[in-house]
Design a protein around this motif. Structure first.
Motif, PDB file in Angstrom:
ATOM      1  N   UNK A  35       0.992  -1.260  -0.179  1.00  0.00           N
ATOM      2  CA  UNK A  35      -0.071  -0.169  -0.033  1.00  0.00           C
ATOM      3  C   UNK A  35       0.770   1.079   0.095  1.00  0.00           C
ATOM      4  N   UNK A  36       2.056   1.004   0.605  1.00  0.00           N
ATOM      5  CA  UNK A  36       2.764   2.399   0.818  1.00  0.00           C
ATOM      6  C   UNK A  36       3.821   2.601  -0.378  1.00  0.00           C
ATOM      7  N   UNK A  37       4.032   1.586  -1.036  1.00  0.00           N
ATOM      8  CA  UNK A  37       5.399   1.618  -1.933  1.00  0.00           C
ATOM      9  C   UNK A  37       5.209   1.303  -3.145  1.00  0.00           C
ATOM     10  N   UNK A  38       4.032   0.801  -3.508  1.00  0.00           N
ATOM     11  CA  UNK A  38       3.623   0.300  -4.872  1.00  0.00           C
ATOM     12  C   UNK A  38       2.862   1.304  -5.632  1.00  0.00           C
ATOM     13  N   UNK A  39       2.969   1.534  -6.928  1.00  0.00           N
ATOM     14  CA  UNK A  39       2.156   2.425  -7.663  1.00  0.00           C
ATOM     15  C   UNK A  39       2.283   2.172  -9.044  1.00  0.00           C
ATOM     16  N   UNK A  40       1.138   2.776  -9.909  1.00  0.00           N
ATOM     17  CA  UNK A  40       1.264   2.446 -11.234  1.00  0.00           C
ATOM     18  C   UNK A  40       1.906   3.264 -12.048  1.00  0.00           C
ATOM     19  N   UNK A  41       2.873   3.058 -13.034  1.00  0.00           N
ATOM     20  CA  UNK A  41       3.476   3.639 -13.944  1.00  0.00           C
ATOM     21  C   UNK A  41       3.530   3.520 -15.327  1.00  0.00           C
ATOM     22  N   UNK A  42       4.000   4.201 -16.173  1.00  0.00           N
ATOM     23  CA  UNK A  42       4.590   3.729 -17.597  1.00  0.00           C
ATOM     24  C   UNK A  42       6.125   4.254 -17.707  1.00  0.00           C
ATOM     25  N   UNK A  43       6.951   3.453 -17.671  1.00  0.00           N
ATOM     26  CA  UNK A  43       8.380   3.448 -17.759  1.00  0.00           C
ATOM     27  C   UNK A  43       8.783   3.280 -18.969  1.00  0.00           C
ATOM     28  N   UNK A  44       9.668   3.715 -19.764  1.00  0.00           N
ATOM     29  CA  UNK A  44      10.006   3.668 -21.216  1.00  0.00           C
ATOM     30  C   UNK A  44       9.039   2.858 -22.100  1.00  0.00           C
ATOM     31  N   UNK A  45       7.836   3.161 -22.031  1.00  0.00           N
ATOM     32  CA  UNK A  45       6.788   2.455 -22.757  1.00  0.00           C
ATOM     33  C   UNK A  45       6.016   1.285 -22.234  1.00  0.00           C
ATOM     34  N   UNK A  46       6.844   0.914 -21.130  1.00  0.00           N
ATOM     35  CA  UNK A  46       6.051  -0.272 -20.332  1.00  0.00           C
ATOM     36  C   UNK A  46       5.120   0.095 -19.289  1.00  0.00           C
ATOM     37  N   UNK A  47       4.002  -0.365 -19.132  1.00  0.00           N
ATOM     38  CA  UNK A  47       2.964  -0.157 -18.185  1.00  0.00           C
ATOM     39  C   UNK A  47       3.137  -1.169 -16.975  1.00  0.00           C
ATOM     40  N   UNK A  48       3.412  -0.727 -15.961  1.00  0.00           N
ATOM     41  CA  UNK A  48       3.687  -1.672 -14.744  1.00  0.00           C
ATOM     42  C   UNK A  48       3.602  -1.099 -13.551  1.00  0.00           C
ATOM     43  N   UNK A  49       3.242  -1.972 -12.418  1.00  0.00           N
ATOM     44  CA  UNK A  49       3.304  -1.661 -11.228  1.00  0.00           C
ATOM     45  C   UNK A  49       4.842  -1.388 -10.649  1.00  0.00           C
ATOM     46  N   UNK A  50       5.061  -0.326 -10.059  1.00  0.00           N
ATOM     47  CA  UNK A  50       6.366   0.463  -9.922  1.00  0.00           C
ATOM     48  C   UNK A  50       6.709   0.246  -8.454  1.00  0.00           C
ATOM     49  N   UNK A  51       7.801  -0.337  -8.020  1.00  0.00           N
ATOM     50  CA  UNK A  51       7.812  -0.486  -6.361  1.00  0.00           C
ATOM     51  C   UNK A  51       9.111   0.720  -6.147  1.00  0.00           C
ATOM     52  N   UNK A  52       8.891   1.105  -5.109  1.00  0.00           N
ATOM     53  CA  UNK A  52      10.085   2.354  -4.644  1.00  0.00           C
ATOM     54  C   UNK A  52      10.710   1.579  -3.686  1.00  0.00           C
ATOM     55  N   UNK A  53      11.868   0.703  -4.033  1.00  0.00           N
ATOM     56  CA  UNK A  53      12.732   0.187  -3.306  1.00  0.00           C
ATOM     57  C   UNK A  53      13.602   1.202  -2.312  1.00  0.00           C
ATOM     58  N   UNK A  54      13.798   2.492  -2.660  1.00  0.00           N
ATOM     59  CA  UNK A  54      14.389   3.354  -1.756  1.00  0.00           C
ATOM     60  C   UNK A  54      13.844   3.630  -0.452  1.00  0.00           C
ATOM     61  N   UNK A  55      12.683   3.819  -0.681  1.00  0.00           N
ATOM     62  CA  UNK A  55      11.659   4.215   0.547  1.00  0.00           C
ATOM     63  C   UNK A  55      11.658   2.843   1.364  1.00  0.00           C
ATOM     64  N   UNK A  56      11.257   1.728   0.695  1.00  0.00           N
ATOM     65  CA  UNK A  56      11.090   0.557   1.042  1.00  0.00           C
ATOM     66  C   UNK A  56      12.285   0.020   2.018  1.00  0.00           C
ATOM     67  N   UNK A  57      13.306   0.327   1.623  1.00  0.00           N
ATOM     68  CA  UNK A  57      14.480  -0.191   2.291  1.00  0.00           C
ATOM     69  C   UNK A  57      14.520   0.056   3.726  1.00  0.00           C
ATOM     70  N   UNK A  58      13.955   1.412   4.144  1.00  0.00           N
ATOM     71  CA  UNK A  58      13.798   2.009   5.522  1.00  0.00           C
ATOM     72  C   UNK A  58      12.720   1.502   6.292  1.00  0.00           C
ATOM     73  N   UNK A  59      11.636   0.677   5.593  1.00  0.00           N
ATOM     74  CA  UNK A  59      10.459   0.538   6.398  1.00  0.00           C
ATOM     75  C   UNK A  59      10.424  -0.643   7.324  1.00  0.00           C
ATOM     76  N   UNK A  60      10.360  -0.450   8.610  1.00  0.00           N
ATOM     77  CA  UNK A  60      10.515  -1.486   9.421  1.00  0.00           C
ATOM     78  C   UNK A  60       9.305  -2.564   9.101  1.00  0.00           C
ATOM     79  N   UNK A  61       8.143  -2.458   8.361  1.00  0.00           N
ATOM     80  CA  UNK A  61       7.196  -3.365   8.297  1.00  0.00           C
ATOM     81  C   UNK A  61       7.719  -4.485   7.425  1.00  0.00           C
ATOM     82  N   UNK A  62       8.877  -4.195   6.530  1.00  0.00           N
ATOM     83  CA  UNK A  62       9.676  -5.097   5.402  1.00  0.00           C
ATOM     84  C   UNK A  62      10.271  -6.089   6.407  1.00  0.00           C
ATOM     85  N   UNK A  63      11.126  -5.428   7.326  1.00  0.00           N
ATOM     86  CA  UNK A  63      11.995  -6.367   8.319  1.00  0.00           C
ATOM     87  C   UNK A  63      10.885  -7.224   9.107  1.00  0.00           C
ATOM     88  N   UNK A  64       9.911  -6.941   9.526  1.00  0.00           N
ATOM     89  CA  UNK A  64       8.825  -7.737  10.136  1.00  0.00           C
ATOM     90  C   UNK A  64       8.167  -8.947   9.168  1.00  0.00           C
TER      91      UNK A  64
END
Length: 248
Positions: A35-64
């Motif tokens: 919910x916090x880090x996934x969004x929809x984008x079109x990148x270089x012509x490809x439509x996809x679910x885009x994950x923000x790894x930079x922010x996710x890296x410091x999210x304690x929910x991922x460690x859990x």
């Protein structure tokens, strides 16, 4: 013993039973991540679910979430649906972990090499066992005889199927797998594209063609989710596969 004491005793036993013998984990940590880090984008012509790894890296929910799949007693998973949902989520969580463990990378494939590819390397602990992505996919998930897993497990790349916006669960699994399959096969930028008299589909249908044959032919599977396709079209599993990262 008073009625009040009996009630408290019964409640505590019920809670203990639920915690100790739950067939599936509480996926709320993983759900928060999506919910916090996934969004929809079109990148270089490809439509996809885009994950923000930079922010996710410091999210304690991922460690859990990582700790949760490591500690979960997998022997509690009894039904086919419970096993499928659990290991699909585990695969996706550990694919994300693989990227974050080597951050920053341009592609998950950069983590490995020709002699020791990323898929063969132990990437995390699942139910007390160190597993590779290859072992989860080929030794566990594919043996359950469900070809739609290939529309649900995500190898952190642009041409992969998209991360589902919520965790997979046994109760909703059939609907979720249908949704994931329909989404991928209705995405002309990576899943299926009509070009003249040919239908070009993802190389996934070439790499794992035998899995789809278990449920009929590949074409029958595809037409389940694309009934609009005219008859007589040649289906080729040769869309270019972009292995660059599905996020930033």
């Amino acid at each position: 013993m008073t009625r009040h004491c009996l009630f408290l005793f019964g409640l505590s036993m019920a809670l203990a039973f639920r915690i100790g013998y739950a067939a599936e984990p509480d996926w709320s940590n993983y759900g928060q991540i999506l919910a916090r880090h996934l969004s929809e984008r079109t990148v270089a012509g490809t439509r996809l679910a885009w994950l923000n790894y930079t922010r996710l890296k410091s999210d304690p929910a991922f460690t859990r979430a990582i700790a949760q799949i490591a500690a979960f007693p997998v022997d509690n998973l009894k039904s086919r649906e419970e096993k499928l949902a659990f290991y699909i989520n585990a695969y996706n969580i550990l694919a994300i972990k693989t990227v974050l463990d080597h951050w920053p990378v341009e592609s998950i494939k950069d983590v490995g090499n020709l002699l020791n590819p990323v898929w063969k390397r132990p990437v995390g602990n699942v139910g007390g066992n160190a597993l590779s992505l290859d072992e989860i996919e080929n030794d566990i998930l594919r043996r359950l005889g469900e070809p739609r897993i290939h529309m649900a497990i995500v190898c952190a790349s642009k041409s992969c199927p998209d991360l589902h916006p919520e965790p997979y669960t046994a109760a909703k699994l059939n609907m979720q797998l249908d949704s994931a399959s329909a989404s991928y096969l209705n995405n002309p930028t990576k899943g299926l594209r009509v070009e003249g008299t040919a239908v070009r589909v993802s190389k996934i249908f070439d790499w794992f063609g035998e899995d789809f044959e278990q449920k009929g032919v590949v074409e029958a599977f595809i037409r389940t989710y694309r009934p609009d396709l005219p008859q007589g079209l040649e289906i080729k599993a040769n869309l270019p596969y972009d292995w660059t990262l599905n996020g930033e």
